[in-house]
Design an enzyme around this catalytic site. Structure first.
Site, mmCIF file in Angstrom:
data_model
loop_
_atom_site.group_PDB
_atom_site.id
_atom_site.type_symbol
_atom_site.label_atom_id
_atom_site.label_comp_id
_atom_site.label_asym_id
_atom_site.label_seq_id
_atom_site.Cartn_x
_atom_site.Cartn_y
_atom_site.Cartn_z
ATOM 1 N N GLU A 112 81.818 72.852 36.144
ATOM 2 C CA GLU A 112 81.793 74.270 36.522
ATOM 3 C C GLU A 112 83.188 74.899 36.426
ATOM 4 O OE1 GLU A 112 79.478 76.423 37.013
ATOM 5 O OE2 GLU A 112 77.891 74.979 36.692
ATOM 6 N N LEU A 142 92.431 74.377 27.089
ATOM 7 C CA LEU A 142 91.374 75.075 27.837
ATOM 8 C C LEU A 142 91.891 76.379 28.458
ATOM 9 C CD1 LEU A 142 89.302 72.410 29.846
ATOM 10 C CD2 LEU A 142 88.481 73.929 28.061
ATOM 11 N N GLY A 143 93.195 76.443 28.667
ATOM 12 C CA GLY A 143 93.783 77.668 29.229
ATOM 13 C C GLY A 143 93.527 77.787 30.736
ATOM 14 N N TYR A 180 80.803 81.841 43.534
ATOM 15 C CA TYR A 180 79.953 81.391 42.429
ATOM 16 C C TYR A 180 79.981 79.858 42.303
ATOM 17 C CZ TYR A 180 78.609 79.752 37.929
ATOM 18 O OH TYR A 180 78.027 78.993 36.946
ATOM 19 N N ASP A 240 77.319 84.768 37.909
ATOM 20 C CA ASP A 240 78.443 84.836 36.970
ATOM 21 C C ASP A 240 78.095 85.865 35.895
ATOM 22 O OD1 ASP A 240 76.503 83.591 35.467
ATOM 23 O OD2 ASP A 240 77.788 81.980 34.740
ATOM 24 N N CYS A 262 61.923 85.771 24.985
ATOM 25 C CA CYS A 262 62.348 85.669 26.383
ATOM 26 C C CYS A 262 61.149 85.409 27.308
ATOM 27 C CB CYS A 262 63.055 86.958 26.783
ATOM 28 S SG CYS A 262 63.531 86.974 28.519
HETATM 29 FE FE1 SF4 Z 1 67.232 89.946 28.441
HETATM 30 FE FE2 SF4 Z 1 65.506 90.875 26.651
HETATM 31 FE FE3 SF4 Z 1 64.787 88.971 28.372
HETATM 32 FE FE4 SF4 Z 1 65.203 91.426 29.200
HETATM 33 S S1 SF4 Z 1 63.616 90.748 27.796
HETATM 34 S S2 SF4 Z 1 65.906 89.580 30.182
HETATM 35 S S3 SF4 Z 1 66.893 92.067 27.909
HETATM 36 S S4 SF4 Z 1 66.323 88.808 26.739
#
Ligand code: SF4
Length: 367
Positions: free
Chosen positions: A47, A90-91, A130, A148, A216
């Site tokens: 992390e 890595l900085g 976080y 994050d 998605c």
């Molecule tokens: Fe992100 Fe598109 Fe999924 Fe919405 S639908 S959470 S904008 S990838």
């Protein structure tokens, strides 16, 4: 009455989101080395490395770190040179120094075992809300939220949040949402996968540019997708203007040894090594700067490399020149080291590139 029904709808949405995210993560999680362990130290190291750095860059660093310093005790005992060498490239080197301070604190205050309590984790140097949430949820499966850049992007889009997430009120709202999501996941004991699914979705699908909304798992619940706001969110306000800066470095070699110096404590990239260099206005020639730096003009000055890189809002050009000095030059500050010795030191990324531009050493005898 109306408020109650709104609350019910929101809760139902959160619940569906959690189920979809968990299902998606179970089938799409990347096989990352730190995902094969529940060792809190290993997860903590990952992390810290992942802050400001991409996964593919971190993997070899993490592997090497865990091989060389596999326990909190070994991290606490390691020399500063070793720590910086393992982190070289890595900085943000304060991270590695804080990691060691935290390791020492764990030995002093927690008998050498990474604490489980969220507030004890949060009290360790270099660990913010976080990272403490990530360690508590991933290593100990506790219902602690994480927020994050990736998670902010996912949540602002999913919930159509237009206010700047850096604003206190909006930020608090996002933490609340993250908390509610992990709270639902806790009912089935899946805090770790839920938090990781949010990070993973932001990294792989809900990307800053051209998110893959069709792939998605939560697209049916996403307000940004519904309204076409994907590219507008998150609204991070105007970026700080970038500023150009110019530095000139001198590579001086004598009898196979190069002049280098270590950056002092308390400044950016402290403890790292570099070739002598100075910031220079555009109007100043390298020869004029060399004259100022070495007391008189070098016998020869040849361009070696021009390296461009960015640090925060600065766009930096580092011009490197080979400088040949004579015995009449004053002895510059720094150390004369062989190439073999330099290989063992941690250089700043830009100066490591200068090193790479040099040919093989001519000789290794003393100056
Ligand atoms: Fe992100 Fe598109 Fe999924 Fe919405 S639908 S959470 S904008 S990838």
């Amino acid at each position: 009455m109306r408020r109650n029904s709104k609350l019910k709808t929101e809760n139902a949405k959160l619940q569906r989101l959690v189920l979809s995210l968990l299902e998606w993560f179970s089938q799409n999680a990347r096989d990352l080395p730190w995902r094969q362990t529940r060792d809190p130290y290993a997860i903590w190291v990952s992390e810290i490395m992942l802050q400001q750095t991409q996964v593919k860059t971190v993997i070899p660093y993490w592997d090497r770190w865990m091989r060389e310093l596999p326990t909190i005790q070994s991290a606490a005992r390691a020399s500063s040179a070793k720590l910086h060498k393992l982190w070289e490239g890595l900085g943000y080197y304060t991270r590695v120094r804080n990691l060691q301070r935290a390791a020492k604190q764990i030995i002093g205050q927690h008998s050498g075992k990474c604490p489980k309590d969220f507030n004890d984790i949060l009290a360790l140097p270099g660990i913010g809300r976080y990272t403490a949430g990530a360690i508590a949820s991933i290593a100990f499966n506790q219902p602690r939220p994480i927020l994050d850049g990736n998670v902010i992007r996912v949540l602002t889009r999913l919930f159509g949040i237009h206010d700047n997430p850096r604003q206190k009120k909006t930020n608090a709202k996002l933490w609340e949402l993250a908390n509610a999501l992990v709270g639902y996941a806790a009912r089935t004991g899946e805090c770790s996968p839920l938090n990781q699914s949010l990070m993973e979705l932001g990294a792989l699908v809900c990307t800053p540019r051209q998110p893959q909304c069709d792939a998605c798992p939560v697209n049916q619940h996403c307000i940004a997708r519904l309204r076409g706001w994907q590219e507008k969110l998150p609204n991070l306000g105007k970026r700080a203007k970038t500023t150009a800066r110019r530095f000139i470095a001198f590579v001086v070699e004598r009898n196979g040894r190069l002049l280098v110096r270590q950056r002092p404590a308390g400044i950016l990239n402290s403890h790292l090594w570099e070739f002598p260099n100075l910031e220079a206005p555009d109007s100043m020639t390298p020869r004029a700067l060399a004259r100022t730096f070495f007391g008189r003009a070098p016998k020869k000055l040849e361009p070696l490399a021009a390296i461009r890189h960015s640090i925060t809002r600065y766009r930096i050009t580092l011009e490197a020149y080979r400088a040949e000095l004579t015995n009449s030059h004053a002895k510059p500050d720094g150390q004369w080291l062989t190439r073999q010795q330099l290989q063992k030191l941690a250089f700043t990324s830009a100066h490591k590139q200068i090193l790479a531009h040099l040919g093989p050493p001519i000789s290794q005898s003393a100056p």
